[in-house]
Structure formats: C-alpha cells, structure tokens
Design a protein around this motif. Structure first.
Motif, PDB file in Angstrom:
ATOM      1  N   LEU A 153      -3.629   0.123   1.583  1.00 58.69           N
ATOM      2  CA  LEU A 153      -3.670   0.278   0.132  1.00 58.69           C
ATOM      3  C   LEU A 153      -2.592  -0.566  -0.535  1.00 58.69           C
ATOM      4  O   LEU A 153      -2.843  -1.242  -1.545  1.00 58.69           O
ATOM      5  N   LEU A 171      -8.676   7.479  -5.188  1.00 59.28           N
ATOM      6  CA  LEU A 171      -8.994   7.933  -3.838  1.00 59.28           C
ATOM      7  C   LEU A 171      -8.960   9.449  -3.740  1.00 59.28           C
ATOM      8  O   LEU A 171      -9.823  10.061  -3.097  1.00 59.28           O
ATOM      9  N   VAL A 184     -10.039   3.379   2.633  1.00 58.85           N
ATOM     10  CA  VAL A 184      -9.415   2.368   1.780  1.00 58.85           C
ATOM     11  C   VAL A 184     -10.225   1.075   1.816  1.00 58.85           C
ATOM     12  O   VAL A 184     -10.455   0.436   0.784  1.00 58.85           O
TER      13      VAL A 184
END
Length: 317
Positions: A153, A171, A184
């Motif tokens: 990330l 997320l 991710v």
C-alpha cells in the motif's frame, strides 16, 4: 489531541494539521455543543481582532479560535497573540498552525514556554514512518493488515499522506476480514505495478526488460521522470549504505533510520553489485538527476538509460 487554552500545530503537513484541528473541534463541541468556531488568517490580521473575537459573547458560548498562516503572520498578530498568552480568555481554545520558517519564532518560543500542547505536523520522509502510520490506522480501527499488504500500500500510494489515509479507509470500508497483499493488489494493482519504486525494484534485481516495460507504462500513465530517478537514487543509496556493513538488520535499521525489511532488501540487492558496478550506478543516476531537472533535452531518455545501466550492472553485465 485534547483541547487546551492554547494549542500549537507546527509543520507543513496539512493532512496531519487538519486531522488535529478536527479532533479538537470534535472534542470542543462534545464538551459544549454550542461552541462558536472562528477562523483567523494571521497574515491578514489587524490589531485588536483577537481581543474582540475572544471577548465573552452575549450568550456566553464557548469559543474555538483557529488561526492559520502563522508562517506569514502580520506584526499586529504577533504582538496581540503574545499579549493573549499572558491572559487567555476563559472558555476559549486558541489553535495556532505554523507551517514552518523563522517568521514568528518569538511567538512559538512563548507558546512552548507556556507549556501549551504542541502537535508535530511534519511530513513523513521515510517509508518506515508511512508504514507505522498505516499500521496504526488499522490498529485504531481494530482491523488486521498483513505486513506485506502494508508495504504494498505504501509503495502504491507514494508520498501523499492524505491519499494514504484515504486508501486505508477505502480498504477498511470495502474489504472484509484481514487485509492481505492480494487485496491491496486488487484495489491498487495498477498503481503498484507502475509506481516508481516498482521500476527501481526491477532494475536493482537485474530484470532489465521488466524494469523498462514498467518504466514506459509509468511514463505513459503520467508519472514524471523526476520521481522515477528519485526512487532509483533512494534504492541505490540504500544499497551503498549497507554494502560493507555487518550486524543485525534491527541494529543497522536503527542506526541508518531504515526499517529492518528495507535493510534486508538493500542487502539482497547489494549482493548483485561489485564495487565498480555500484559506482557506475551512482554516476549514471547523478547524470540522470541533472538531466531530468533541466540540464538535458530528453529527460525520458535519461531515466531509461539509468534504468538500463543499473539493471545490466545488477545482472553482472
């Protein structure tokens, strides 16, 4: 961050300053729902304004005064705020945001001498700081995220703290359960693959074809050559720093201001370079850096050449 008669936010990172300000705003209104919020531009301030604003109102509401732009404060603001510090108004919170520079140092020193709370709003320059930030975001929300997912990330989003916080929130809102590296990749895969750091990783791994392919994709999607060279330089500098060092990753990380996983990665990369090839990589990066910042006519060629030379050096050619 809890309200106090005077609070100082110091540093240019607007996201951190905004979040601290919002926390104070929320807590002030929780304690006194009718709190009046007043904003002051310290650069456009005129004499007597603070005294007038802080004066008790007819209905006795609590007040929250948010003063911004202290880095360019007027002389009147400096004089009035120094006087205010000696006798803050009751039921009033004064929040001062100074983004940096020498202007108003006398006021900052006075605020600190008064033992007012100070919130550090400096930008995160190290990946380790961003990793800690993401980890804390998920911990605060009582959500799990794998260490690999955190690194992916950070690599995908880059340097913008506000974007990183927004990605964390997305997320947490959209993905159930623990956040893994695969999750991710699903949400930010395109950005992960095209990021400057992915290009740098491929180059230092000696994968010239993959590095050039990702580089061209990054350029085609609008990535500027300057951060691409900067990412390469950061990776090569890390290799140069650990190349001849001995000791545990944890101890070296502490000494070098790096995360242990970054030390491990730099050590793995260093095994692919001889002293001569590492010097060559540093030299080509110095040339590329100058060219992408205006010394050359073709910055794209400069970064492509740097990627090629580094990748070939890492592969022993």
């Amino acid at each position: 961050m809890e309200p106090a008669p005077v609070v100082l936010l110091t540093g240019p990172e607007e996201y951190l300053a905004g979040r601290a300000m919002e926390s104070i705003r929320r807590q002030s209104r929780s304690a006194a729902p009718d709190t009046e919020v007043v904003r002051i531009d310290a650069a456009a301030y005129t004499a007597g304004e603070l005294t007038l604003i802080a004066s008790p109102s007819l209905f006795g509401e609590a007040k929250l005064i948010e003063a911004a732009n202290l880095a360019h404060m007027s002389e009147d603001f400096l004089v009035d705020t120094l006087a205010y510090l000696r006798d803050p108004a009751p039921d009033t919170v004064l929040v001062l945001h100074h983004s940096g520079g020498n202007r108003g140092k006398k006021l900052l020193d006075a605020v600190k001498a008064a033992k007012a709370p100070v919130v550090d709003c400096q930008p995160f320059k190290k990946d380790s700081d961003k990793i800690d930030f993401v980890t804390q975001e998920f911990r605060s929300a009582k959500r799990r995220i794998d260490s690999g997912a955190v690194r992916a990330l950070v690599s995908a989003i880059g340097s913008s703290l506000s974007e990183l916080a927004a990605a964390c929130q997305q997320l947490m809102n959209d993905a159930g359960g623990a956040i893994t590296e695969e999750v991710v990749e699903k949400y930010y895969g395109g950005r992960v693959e095209a990021t400057a750091f992915k290009v740098a990783d491929a180059a230092l791994a000696g994968r010239a074809g993959a590095a050039l392919s990702m580089l061209r994709h990054a350029l085609a999607t609008g990535v500027d050559p300057v951060p691409l060279v900067a990412a390469l330089a950061m990776k090569v500098r890390a290799v140069a720093r650990v190349a001849d060092l001995r000791g545990s990753s944890a101890s070296l990380a502490k000494d070098l201001g790096m995360a242990p996983w970054q030390v491990d990665q730099a050590r793995r990369d260093a095994q692919r370079f001889s002293s001569e090839s590492l010097i060559k990589a540093v030299q080509v990066l110095a040339e590329a850096d100058a060219q992408v910042k205006g010394a050359g006519r073709d910055p794209v060629y400069a970064v492509e050449r740097a990627v090629t030379v580094i990748a070939l050096a890492a592969s022993g050619r």
